[in-house]
Design an enzyme around this catalytic site. Structure first.
Site, PDB file in Angstrom:
ATOM      1  CG  ASP A   1      -0.142  -0.009   2.451  1.00 44.20           C
ATOM      2  OD1 ASP A   1       1.157  -0.091   2.477  1.00 44.20           O
ATOM      3  OD2 ASP A   1      -0.956  -0.056   3.548  1.00 44.20           O
TER       4      ASP A   1
ATOM      5  CE  LYS B   1       0.698   6.158  14.972  1.00 48.07           C
ATOM      6  NZ  LYS B   1      -0.778   6.187  14.551  1.00 48.07           N
TER       7      LYS B   1
ATOM      8  CG  ASP C   1       0.268   4.708   4.308  1.00 48.78           C
ATOM      9  OD1 ASP C   1      -0.722   3.766   3.745  1.00 48.78           O
ATOM     10  OD2 ASP C   1       0.193   4.237   5.474  1.00 48.78           O
TER      11      ASP C   1
END
Length: 352
Positions: free
Chosen positions: A106, A157, A215
């Site tokens: 992807d 993150k 992405d």
């Protein structure tokens, strides 16, 4: 090639079609990856499939059309990135010291795959990761490296990332390293395999570039990727026509009095009537954009019908859906396949 994900963020586009097969700039998304891999010397590809696995072989066959040999490996249950790589390894034929290129199914990327492989081989690395720089790394896990390019950590993150470099989803493994991934269970390369290799002292190398990278996991990114390919912002040998303002596939009808451009694709058998305006959008096979409709940065599915005067902006219309006259669908609204919106049912939409 990792192509087993369900593409939940792209629904309803992926309800009937796996994400890697979505029409992108006029061809299935994976066609662009296969063509680029072939251009860099790849000759054999193993597909790690799971979700709607039965749809891949009819689309790509044995790979002859791409100058490739294709093999299909199936996961009965999703195994994560690492588990999928380990499962697909049973179809590999190379020796233990050979480099194995692994691509996420992807990602659109303009980086030099050949150079990534060369650096991996020269350094005798366990794994070499493509890293890309992003404006907002807090949305991703970041990947710091030392002065020699050695990856020192995989960080989740965080609001205060230590680097703007992130994992770009293209890896070169030494074949023997793949065999160390546990077999038959869910494994994440990001959370388990790569941190484990770093902790064990193995050489995990970063290959950082500033080339095009995207992405395509959300509708907005999917539309952007198709648009960028059509406009030539990322070159692809699989593009079915020269890059430009639009690609019109065979059997489509675009009225001379319609305005279509901005990197749009008009699918096979689709029709765009006089007075319609389509900008930067993906129009599926057999759909209808009626007179006076405006479609901007949106996806209109196969066989969908957009009536007179409709406004679509940043919208996703599923296959065979119908949007009646006077509707205004904006800011991320999604209409599921087969849904019929009557006249003036929706004037606007908040984020959905």
């Amino acid at each position: 090639m990792l192509v087993g994900g369900q593409g939940t963020r792209l629904r309803p586009l992926t309800l009937g079609v796996p994400k890697p097969l979505l029409p992108t700039a006029g061809v299935p998304f994976l066609a662009h990856q296969l063509a680029r891999a072939r251009a860099f010397g790849v000759r054999r590809v193993v597909f790690a499939t799971s979700y709607r696995a039965e749809m891949f072989r009819p689309t790509f066959g044995d790979g002859e059309a791409f100058g490739l040999s294709l093999t299909y490996v199936y996961e009965e249950e999703p195994l994560g990135t690492g588990g999928a790589i380990r499962n697909a390894a049973r179809a590999l034929t190379c020796g233990p010291d050979a480099p194995v290129l692994v691509l996420n199914g992807d990602i659109l990327s303009g980086h030099d795959i050949g150079e990534q492989v060369r650096r991996h081989v020269a350094a005798r690395a366990a794994v070499t990761l493509h890293l890309t720089e992003v404006d907002d790394p807090s949305r991703f896990g970041c990947v710091p490296t030392d002065a020699d390019g050695r990856v020192t950590a995989f960080l989740e993150k965080t609001p205060n990332p230590v680097t703007n470099r992130i994992n770009a989803g293209c890896y070169v493994f030494t074949r023997s390293v793949i065999d160390t991934i546990p077999e038959g269970r869910v494994v994440s390369v990001e959370r388990e395999t790569f941190p484990g290799l770093i902790e064990a002292g193995a050489l995990v190398l970063g290959y950082a570039t500033r080339s095009y990278w995207l992405d395509v996991g959300t509708p907005e990114a999917f539309v952007q990727g198709s648009r960028d390919l059509v406009l030539g912002r990322l070159a692809s040998p699989a593009l079915p026509a020269p890059p430009g303002e639009l690609i019109v596939l065979p059997g489509a009808e675009v009225s001379p009095e319609a305005k279509v451009g901005g990197g749009s694709v008009v699918g096979a058998g689709a029709k765009v009537e006089a007075g319609a305006a389509v900008t930067g959008s993906v129009l599926g096979d057999g759909c209808l954009i009626a007179a006076g409709a405006t479609v901007t940065d949106s996806v209109v599915g196969r066989g969908a019908r957009i009536a007179e005067g409709v406004v679509l902006r940043d919208a996703v219309i599923g296959d065979d859906a119908e949007v009646g006259p006077g509707n205004e669908l904006i800011r991320g609204v999604r209409v599921w396949p087969g849904v019929v919106l009557p006249e003036r049912a929706v004037r606007f939409s908040s984020d959905a």
